[in-house]
Scaffold this motif. Structure first.
Motif, short mmCIF file in Angstrom:
data_model
loop_
_atom_site.label_atom_id
_atom_site.label_comp_id
_atom_site.label_asym_id
_atom_site.label_seq_id
_atom_site.Cartn_x
_atom_site.Cartn_y
_atom_site.Cartn_z
N GLY A 7 23.85 21.95 19.61
CA GLY A 7 23.02 23.13 19.53
C GLY A 7 23.08 24.28 20.71
N GLU A 8 22.59 25.28 20.39
CA GLU A 8 22.74 26.55 21.03
C GLU A 8 22.09 26.17 22.45
OE1 GLU A 8 21.33 31.13 21.68
OE2 GLU A 8 20.84 29.94 19.92
N ASN A 9 21.01 25.24 22.33
CA ASN A 9 20.60 24.70 23.84
C ASN A 9 21.56 23.27 23.77
OD1 ASN A 9 19.37 22.54 25.34
ND2 ASN A 9 17.23 23.03 24.79
N THR A 10 22.48 23.18 24.64
CA THR A 10 23.52 22.16 24.80
C THR A 10 22.89 20.68 25.23
OG1 THR A 10 23.83 22.70 27.28
CG2 THR A 10 25.15 24.03 25.76
N ASN A 11 21.68 20.69 25.16
CA ASN A 11 21.15 19.23 25.33
C ASN A 11 20.52 18.72 24.14
OD1 ASN A 11 21.12 19.23 28.33
ND2 ASN A 11 19.24 20.65 28.36
N ASN A 12 20.99 19.50 23.03
CA ASN A 12 20.46 19.05 21.68
C ASN A 12 21.60 18.89 20.77
OD1 ASN A 12 17.86 19.38 22.43
ND2 ASN A 12 17.45 21.41 21.42
N LEU A 13 21.54 18.28 19.81
CA LEU A 13 22.31 17.72 18.66
C LEU A 13 21.70 18.34 17.10
CD1 LEU A 13 23.96 14.33 19.10
CD2 LEU A 13 25.03 16.48 19.57
N VAL A 14 22.70 19.06 16.51
CA VAL A 14 22.05 19.48 15.15
C VAL A 14 22.66 18.65 14.04
CG1 VAL A 14 21.69 21.59 13.84
CG2 VAL A 14 21.83 21.97 16.45
N PHE A 15 21.98 18.23 13.10
CA PHE A 15 22.34 17.45 11.89
C PHE A 15 22.08 18.40 10.57
CE2 PHE A 15 21.56 14.40 15.06
CZ PHE A 15 22.62 13.72 15.05
N VAL A 16 23.15 18.60 9.92
CA VAL A 16 22.70 19.51 8.76
C VAL A 16 23.14 18.61 7.51
CG1 VAL A 16 22.91 21.68 7.35
CG2 VAL A 16 23.00 21.68 10.07
#
Length: 231
Positions: free
Chosen positions: A61-70
């Motif tokens: 994610g833009e927040n590098t502590n996060n992952l985004v799943f789509v």
């Protein structure tokens, strides 16, 4: 998130059903990279239905502590058809996460629509692995978000560090199928730059969840795949 925590036991019981896999797409995702798998109505079992997975994206994610799943569903929706497109209440969308490298899901994130909302469960250990799934109970609710109507601003909800979205979006996948067919047919040797976007102007039904990496665990590399499962 108050709305997600106030789900009644009656509603939970209605959606705690067994599902079977209709279609699964698998990818390997590194936590710091963007990976995609694509399939637009290529599976005969779901062709013409609303359980077809077109694309699955996993990225930091833009927040590098996060992952985004789509997870994108129902490809090739025309603008005129998108307004009437809905998520099937009999179809569970399940994101599987293997953080130990054995190609078996250690965690799942489930999304299921009900009455204009998308309910998210997890990430948590699944009650069972493999092709059958049971909706997780209300102690594992991740969040709930109103499904965004076509042509309106995106509705995003947050809870416990996670963010959620569900609704129609422009198909982000770029593919020049005419040139691809020419290459396969032997009349061309390479793609054009930039080529023609076959999916330009078409839409998908998209489910998005952003999750802190701390909820995923593992050593930095995960395997992740998505399945649509019909009741």
């Amino acid at each position: 998130m108050a709305e997600s925590q106030n789900l009644t036991n009656n509603k939970i019981s209605k959606i705690m059903k067994n599902f079977k896999t209709v279609l699964g797409l698998g990818i390997i995702a590194l936590a710091s990279f963007f990976i995609v798998a694509a399939d637009h109505i290529d599976a005969p079992a779901v062709q013409g239905g609303n359980s077809d997975i077109t694309d699955f994206y996993a990225f930091q994610g833009e927040n590098t502590n996060n992952l985004v799943f789509v997870a994108n569903m129902q490809g090739l929706l025309s603008p005129s058809a998108t307004g009437n497109a809905v998520f099937d209440e009999n179809v569970l969308i399940e994101i599987n996460i293997d953080n130990t490298g054995d190609n078996v899901e250690d965690l799942v994130i489930q999304a299921i629509p009900r009455d204009g909302k998308m309910y998210f469960f997890g990430p948590t250990v699944p009650s069972q692995t493999g092709l059958n799934s049971t909706i997780l109970n209300n102690s594992t609710i991740g969040g709930v978000v109103d499904i965004t109507p076509y042509g309106t601003n995106a509705i995003i909800e947050t809870n416990a560090g996670m963010s959620f979205f569900a609704g129609p979006r422009d198909d982000p996948f770029f593919m020049d199928f005419a040139q691809y067919s020419a290459i396969i047919g032997g009349t061309a040797t390479s793609f054009n730059d930039p080529g023609s976007d076959t999916f330009a102007g078409s839409n998908v039904m998209s489910v998005v969840v952003e999750v802190p990496k701390s909820m995923i665990g593992g050593s930095g590399t995960i395997n992740t795949w998505v399945e649509s499962k019909r009741k």
